[in-house]
Design a protein around this motif. Structure first.
Motif, PDB file in Angstrom:
ATOM      1  N   ASN A 104       0.803  -1.220   0.000  1.00 35.01           N
ATOM      2  CA  ASN A 104       0.000   0.000   0.000  1.00 35.01           C
ATOM      3  C   ASN A 104       0.845   1.283   0.000  1.00 35.01           C
ATOM      4  O   ASN A 104       0.492   2.273   0.627  1.00 35.01           O
ATOM      5  CB  ASN A 104      -0.931  -0.027   1.221  1.00 35.01           C
ATOM      6  CG  ASN A 104      -2.270   0.606   0.891  1.00 35.01           C
ATOM      7  OD1 ASN A 104      -2.516   0.976  -0.269  1.00 35.01           O
ATOM      8  ND2 ASN A 104      -3.117   0.749   1.891  1.00 35.01           N
ATOM      9  N   GLU A 105       1.995   1.207  -0.668  1.00 42.33           N
ATOM     10  CA  GLU A 105       2.917   2.343  -0.635  1.00 42.33           C
ATOM     11  C   GLU A 105       2.841   3.241  -1.864  1.00 42.33           C
ATOM     12  O   GLU A 105       3.522   4.249  -1.921  1.00 42.33           O
ATOM     13  CB  GLU A 105       4.361   1.820  -0.513  1.00 42.33           C
ATOM     14  CG  GLU A 105       4.679   1.267   0.864  1.00 42.33           C
ATOM     15  CD  GLU A 105       6.000   0.503   0.883  1.00 42.33           C
ATOM     16  OE1 GLU A 105       6.349  -0.009   1.953  1.00 42.33           O
ATOM     17  OE2 GLU A 105       6.669   0.416  -0.168  1.00 42.33           O
ATOM     18  N   LEU A 106       2.050   2.837  -2.856  1.00 40.29           N
ATOM     19  CA  LEU A 106       2.021   3.640  -4.081  1.00 40.29           C
ATOM     20  C   LEU A 106       0.998   4.766  -3.985  1.00 40.29           C
ATOM     21  O   LEU A 106      -0.092   4.586  -3.447  1.00 40.29           O
ATOM     22  CB  LEU A 106       1.710   2.760  -5.297  1.00 40.29           C
ATOM     23  CG  LEU A 106       2.759   1.733  -5.699  1.00 40.29           C
ATOM     24  CD1 LEU A 106       2.311   1.008  -6.967  1.00 40.29           C
ATOM     25  CD2 LEU A 106       4.117   2.368  -5.921  1.00 40.29           C
ATOM     26  N   GLU A 107       1.395   5.872  -4.540  1.00 38.92           N
ATOM     27  CA  GLU A 107       0.517   7.045  -4.526  1.00 38.92           C
ATOM     28  C   GLU A 107      -0.536   6.901  -5.635  1.00 38.92           C
ATOM     29  O   GLU A 107      -0.212   6.555  -6.766  1.00 38.92           O
ATOM     30  CB  GLU A 107       1.384   8.290  -4.799  1.00 38.92           C
ATOM     31  CG  GLU A 107       0.650   9.602  -4.844  1.00 38.92           C
ATOM     32  CD  GLU A 107       1.495  10.692  -5.511  1.00 38.92           C
ATOM     33  OE1 GLU A 107       0.913  11.707  -5.911  1.00 38.92           O
ATOM     34  OE2 GLU A 107       2.730  10.518  -5.652  1.00 38.92           O
ATOM     35  N   GLU A 108      -1.782   7.175  -5.283  1.00 40.34           N
ATOM     36  CA  GLU A 108      -2.830   7.088  -6.301  1.00 40.34           C
ATOM     37  C   GLU A 108      -2.781   8.331  -7.196  1.00 40.34           C
ATOM     38  O   GLU A 108      -2.570   9.446  -6.707  1.00 40.34           O
ATOM     39  CB  GLU A 108      -4.194   6.959  -5.639  1.00 40.34           C
ATOM     40  CG  GLU A 108      -5.243   6.462  -6.616  1.00 40.34           C
ATOM     41  CD  GLU A 108      -6.602   6.211  -5.966  1.00 40.34           C
ATOM     42  OE1 GLU A 108      -6.648   5.841  -4.770  1.00 40.34           O
ATOM     43  OE2 GLU A 108      -7.607   6.390  -6.673  1.00 40.34           O
TER      44      GLU A 108
END
Lengths: 120, 275
Positions: A104-108
């Protein structure tokens, strides 16, 4: 759940292709089965509307998310209206990006990037 | 009689030459550089009328559409796409071909209209001045050019000030031209792009002559090529600071005697060599 990555090569060690519409390949990664398949990006050969062709290809594959870098206005609109979430990736391997996605580390991506369209 | 003024390269002086020639020849001036028409700055037309240019785009009846996707498959311009629960139109990519309408099995698509620009028409004395203006952000300008160039007075001389380059817009202008005047400058870039323009007019079989703008007799970039190809030169304009200053103020060059003579010479040569 399936996510698509714009990739410069055909395996998970390939680096992310920072382009969306004109990327070389799409890696479609199935998070439940931990398996992937590779598609050649049809948009690469489009004379115009490359992003639209690429986005259509991913919609037809029923992906739930896309990891790329610059997604132009047309492709953004199309993916967004199909409920596909977009995430910002960097110039690192697809394998690492999938790990980051799982953690869950990626920026949307919440807005379209600059248009790359060419003239006549 | 339609005379196209073109150049492979931007900034060579097409507008300077065509506006001055229009005044001298009492020819109609048609500014075909729809992305950046600036001939009116020099010619200052009066009594301008406007006519909007519309193109046809598909409108999808969402109530009845079954999302079969045939319209998306058939569109060669990627103007249509199938999202999860609707067909999306990207209107700027649409070429108004109507294939989607034919492909739809349940007649859920019809044409509607969209404005992409405007044609302005005015007068300066007896001569007609026209230009097409493409709305900012519009990618396709051919419909404006077609509207601009249809029904030009056949009995008169019409000068068609072309867009720069050798793009499809230029080819479209040349489709209406009886002869062409190429404008170039004596630099390496000028030569490179002149070659492309020459190839184009030759391919389309249009008689042409060349004007060398910013001419400097010490500068021999073009000489060999022109001789080899046997290109007819119809005139020269010198490389002078005064010309650049007059241009930057929107002035007409033929108001000065020196330039009036140069343009008279060019006009005579065009008549002799090309007409």
């Amino acid at each position: 759940m399936k996510i698509a990555l714009s990739s410069s090569g055909k395996d998970l060690n390939s680096y992310l292709d920072l382009r969306f519409g004109r990327c070389e390949y799409f890696i479609i990664y199935d998070l439940e089965k931990e398996k992937f398949k590779v598609l050649e990006n049809k948009g690469k050969y489009s004379s115009g509307g490359a992003g639209i062709t690429s986005a259509q290809q991913l919609i037809d594959e029923s992906v739930d998310g896309v990891i790329s870098n610059n997604i132009g206005p047309n492709a953004y609109e199309l993916l967004n209206s199909s409920g596909i979430k977009m995430y910002k990736g960097k110039n690192i391997s697809c394998k690492l990006l999938i790990e980051s996605f799982k953690a869950n580390e990626l920026e949307e991506i919440k807005e379209a990037g600059p248009s790359q369209k060419g003239g006549h | 009689m339609n005379i196209a003024v073109l150049s492979g390269k931007g900034g060579t002086g097409k507008t300077t030459i065509s506006t001055n020639l229009a005044l001298l020849l009492k020819a109609n001036y048609i500014d075909c550089d729809v992305e950046e028409p600036n001939g009116f700055i020099f010619l200052k037309p009066e009594y301008i009328t406007k006519q909007y240019v519309e193109v046809e785009i598909p409108e999808i009846d969402e109530e009845n559409c079954t999302l079969c996707g045939r319209c998306v498959e058939i569109c060669k311009f990627n103007a249509l796409a199938k999202a999860k629960d609707k067909i999306i139109l990207f209107d700027k990519l649409c070429h108004s071909c109507g294939a989607c309408i034919l492909a739809c099995p349940i007649d859920a698509i019809k044409f509607t209209k969209r404005t992409i620009g405007v044609i302005e028409q005015g007068k300066k004395g007896e001569i007609l001045l026209k230009r097409g203006l493409l709305n900012i952000g519009e990618p396709i300008s051919v419909p404006i050019l077609k509207e601009l160039l249809k029904d030009l007075p056949e009995e008169e001389i019409n000068l068609l000030d072309s867009p720069p380059g050798t793009s499809c817009n230029v080819v479209n202008v040349l489709n209406y031209a009886d002869i062409a005047i190429l404008v170039t400058e004596p630099t390496a870039f000028g030569l490179h792009d002149l070659k492309m323009a020459v190839e184009l007019v030759k391919r389309l079989n249009i008689p042409f002559g060349l004007i060398i703008n910013k001419y400097d007799e010490n500068n021999l970039y073009l000489k060999e090529y022109i001789e080899e190809e046997g290109i007819k030169i119809v005139g020269y304009l010198p490389y002078k600071k005064e010309i650049a200053e007059a241009y930057s103020k929107g002035k007409i060059l033929i108001e000065e005697k020196e330039y009036k003579d140069a343009f008279k010479n060019i006009a005579n040569n065009i008549k002799e060599v090309l007409l």
